[in-house]
Design a protein around this motif. Structure first.
Motif, short mmCIF file in Angstrom:
data_model
loop_
_atom_site.label_atom_id
_atom_site.label_comp_id
_atom_site.label_asym_id
_atom_site.label_seq_id
_atom_site.Cartn_x
_atom_site.Cartn_y
_atom_site.Cartn_z
N PHE A 21 0.79 -1.23 0.00
CA PHE A 21 0.00 0.00 0.00
C PHE A 21 0.83 1.29 0.00
N PHE A 22 2.11 1.20 0.37
CA PHE A 22 2.91 2.42 0.51
C PHE A 22 4.08 2.42 -0.46
N SER A 23 4.58 3.62 -0.74
CA SER A 23 5.68 3.78 -1.69
C SER A 23 7.00 3.36 -1.06
N LEU A 24 8.04 3.35 -1.87
CA LEU A 24 9.36 2.93 -1.41
C LEU A 24 9.90 3.85 -0.32
N PHE A 25 9.57 5.14 -0.40
CA PHE A 25 10.03 6.10 0.62
C PHE A 25 9.52 5.70 2.00
N TYR A 26 8.24 5.42 2.09
CA TYR A 26 7.66 5.06 3.39
C TYR A 26 8.14 3.68 3.85
N LEU A 27 8.42 2.81 2.88
CA LEU A 27 8.94 1.48 3.22
C LEU A 27 10.32 1.61 3.88
N ASN A 28 11.19 2.43 3.30
CA ASN A 28 12.52 2.64 3.88
C ASN A 28 12.42 3.35 5.23
N LEU A 29 11.47 4.29 5.35
CA LEU A 29 11.29 5.00 6.62
C LEU A 29 10.87 4.03 7.72
N LEU A 30 9.94 3.13 7.39
CA LEU A 30 9.49 2.16 8.38
C LEU A 30 10.60 1.17 8.72
N ALA A 31 11.40 0.79 7.73
CA ALA A 31 12.52 -0.11 7.99
C ALA A 31 13.51 0.54 8.96
N GLU A 32 13.78 1.83 8.76
CA GLU A 32 14.69 2.54 9.68
C GLU A 32 14.10 2.61 11.09
N ILE A 33 12.79 2.82 11.18
CA ILE A 33 12.13 2.85 12.50
C ILE A 33 12.30 1.51 13.21
N LEU A 34 12.11 0.42 12.47
CA LEU A 34 12.23 -0.91 13.08
C LEU A 34 13.66 -1.18 13.55
N VAL A 35 14.63 -0.76 12.74
CA VAL A 35 16.04 -0.96 13.14
C VAL A 35 16.35 -0.19 14.42
N LEU A 36 15.94 1.07 14.47
CA LEU A 36 16.20 1.88 15.66
C LEU A 36 15.34 1.43 16.84
N ALA A 37 14.19 0.83 16.55
CA ALA A 37 13.37 0.27 17.63
C ALA A 37 14.10 -0.89 18.30
N VAL A 38 14.77 -1.72 17.51
CA VAL A 38 15.59 -2.81 18.09
C VAL A 38 16.71 -2.21 18.96
N PHE A 39 17.30 -1.14 18.47
CA PHE A 39 18.36 -0.45 19.23
C PHE A 39 17.81 0.09 20.55
N ALA A 40 16.64 0.73 20.48
CA ALA A 40 16.03 1.29 21.70
C ALA A 40 15.61 0.18 22.66
N LEU A 41 15.10 -0.93 22.13
CA LEU A 41 14.72 -2.06 22.99
C LEU A 41 15.92 -2.60 23.74
N SER A 42 17.07 -2.63 23.06
CA SER A 42 18.28 -3.15 23.73
C SER A 42 18.70 -2.23 24.88
N LEU A 43 18.64 -0.93 24.66
CA LEU A 43 19.00 0.00 25.74
C LEU A 43 17.98 -0.05 26.88
N ASN A 44 16.74 -0.34 26.52
CA ASN A 44 15.68 -0.39 27.52
C ASN A 44 15.93 -1.50 28.56
N VAL A 45 16.64 -2.55 28.17
CA VAL A 45 16.99 -3.61 29.13
C VAL A 45 17.79 -3.00 30.30
N LEU A 46 18.66 -2.06 29.98
CA LEU A 46 19.47 -1.43 31.03
C LEU A 46 18.70 -0.29 31.71
N VAL A 47 18.20 0.64 30.92
CA VAL A 47 17.59 1.86 31.47
C VAL A 47 16.24 1.56 32.12
N GLY A 48 15.39 0.83 31.38
CA GLY A 48 14.02 0.63 31.83
C GLY A 48 13.85 -0.47 32.85
N TYR A 49 14.58 -1.57 32.71
CA TYR A 49 14.33 -2.73 33.57
C TYR A 49 15.38 -2.91 34.66
N THR A 50 16.60 -2.42 34.44
CA THR A 50 17.65 -2.61 35.45
C THR A 50 17.97 -1.32 36.19
#
Length: 329
Positions: A21-50
Motif C-alpha cells: 500500500f505504501f511507496s518505497l520512501f515510506y517502506l525505507n522509513l518504516l525499515a529505519e524505524i524498526l532498526v532503531l526500535a531494536v536499538f532502543a529495545l536493547s538500551l531499555n533492558v538497562l535503562v528501563g528494567y535494570t
C-alpha cells in the motif's frame, strides 16, 4: 486470546501489508524505524528494567555495524552470517566492558559507559586501514539470504521485520521471566535484593551483555539497510538519541521504545524538511516530555485509559437513580 497477543498479531499483519500500500520512501522509513526500535529495545533492558542509565550504548551499535560491514566486504555478504557474527562480537565486547561498568552505579556508571564508547569511537576514527577512518565504509555488497538478493527493498524490509519480531518476542519473554523480575527488583531497590540473597552484580552483568548483543543486531541491520557505516554511528550523540527514544516512548515497557523510535524518526523527517534547526526543536520537545510526561507516550496512554475508566462508573452511577426513579414513577 490474550489482548496483547491479539494486538501483536494485528501489528505484524499490518507490517506485512505495508509494501502493498505504501511507496518505497515510506517502506525505507518504516525499515529505519524498526532498526532503531531494536536499538532502543536493547538500551531499555538497562535503562528501563535494570535502572542503569547508559550513555555509551552506541558502542555496541557501532561494533555490530562495522562487524557486519567488514564481514560482508571482505568475506561473505550472507545476511544471517553477518548478523550472527555481529551479535557474537558485540556480546564479547559488552562482556569485557561490562566487567568494569557494572561495578559502578548512577552517575559513575553513565560516565564509564561514555568513556568506553568514546574509546571505541577514537579507535574507529583513527584506524583508517580497517574502518576507513572519518570516511567510513561504503560500497558494501548487497546482503544475501541464501540465493535471495536483498538489494530488493521489499525483501530487505521483510528480513528486518522478521528480526524485529524475533527480538521483541525474546526480550518480552526475558523481562517476564524470573530473571526479568530480579532486574526490576534491582531497579526498584538493589539493597533489598542483596539482602534477599541475590547476586545483583551478576544479574546486572548478564543484562549488560544481553543489551550489548541486541545493540549489535541493530547495528548489523543498520549497515545492511544503508550500505554505509560511519564513525558518527559510534559517537556519543547516537547514544543520546536512542536514550531520548526510550524516555519519550516510555522506559520499562516493551512497546515504549518502539513508539519512541517511531516518534523521533518521523519527527526528524518532517521537521528537517522545513528547517535546519530541527535538533533544537527535538530538544524542546524532549524537555516538554520530561517535565509534563515523565512516563512517556505509554504513560500518557495509561493515564488516558484511567480517565476513561474513571468516567464509566460515574455514568453508571448516574443511570441507576434514573432507572429507579423511572421504575418508581
Amino acid at each position: 486470546m490474550n489482548r496483547q497477543v491479539f494486538m501483536g498479531i494485528v501489528a505484524v499483519i499490518l507490517l506485512i501489508a505495508v509494501p502493498f500500500f505504501f511507496s518505497l520512501f515510506y517502506l525505507n522509513l518504516l525499515a529505519e524505524i524498526l532498526v532503531l526500535a531494536v536499538f532502543a529495545l536493547s538500551l531499555n533492558v538497562l535503562v528501563g528494567y535494570t535502572g542503569l542509565v547508559s550513555l555509551g550504548h552506541a558502542a555496541f551499535f557501532g561494533i555490530g555495524a562495522y562487524a557486519s560491514a567488514l564481514l560482508a566486504k571482505e568475506w561473505s555478504p550472507q545476511f544471517l552470517l553477518t548478523l550472527l557474527a555481529s551479535v557474537l562480537i558485540a556480546a564479547a565486547a559488552s562482556a569485557v566492558i561490562g566487567l568494569f561498568c557494572v561495578k559502578a552505579d548512577g552517575f559513575y556508571f553513565l560516565m564509564l559507559t561514555l568513556a568506553f564508547s568514546q574509546m571505541i569511537y577514537s579507535f574507529v576514527h583513527q584506524s583508517t586501514t580497517i574502518t576507513g577512518g572519518s570516511n567510513g565504509l561504503s560500497g558494501l555488497p548487497s546482503p544475501m539470504l541464501g540465493t535471495i538478493d536483498l538489494s530488493n527493498p521489499v525483501f530487505l524490509y521483510y528480513s528486518i521485520v522478521l528480526v524485529f519480531v524475533v527480538v521483541y518476542i525474546v526480550l518480552g519473554l526475558i523481562v517476564k521471566s524470573p530473571f526479568g523480575h530480579v532486574l526490576i527488583g534491582i531497579r526498584e531497590n538493589e539493597m533489598r535484593m542483596k539482602a534477599m540473597g541475590y547476586n545483583t552484580a551478576l544479574y546486572k552483568y548478564i543484562a549488560f551483555i544481553i543489551a550489548g548483543a541486541i545493540g549489535g543486531i541493530s547495528g548489523a541491520l543498520y549497515s545492511n539497510l544503508n550500505g554505509f557505516v560511519s564513525p558518527n554511528d559510534v559517537y556519543w550523540t547516537m547514544s543520546g538519541s536512542v536514550l531520548i527514544m526510550v524516555l519519550i516512548g516510555g522506559a520499562g515497557t516493551m512497546v515504549g521504545p518502539v513508539l519512541g523510535a517511531a516518534f523521533i524518526v518521523i519527527l526528524e523527517t518532517i521537521v528537517s524538511s522545513y528547517t535546519t534547526v530541527w535538533t533544537m526543536i527535538i530538544g524542546i520537545i524532549f524537555i516538554l516530555f520530561v517535565v509534563f510526561m515523565p512516563q512517556g507516550l505509554v504513560g500518557f496512554a495509561r493515564l488516558f485509559q484511567k480517565l476513561a475508566a474513571h468516567r464509566l462508573p460515574i455514568s453508571q452511577k448516574g443511570t441507576k437513580p434514573l432507572v429507579n426513579n423511572e421504575a418508581n414513577q
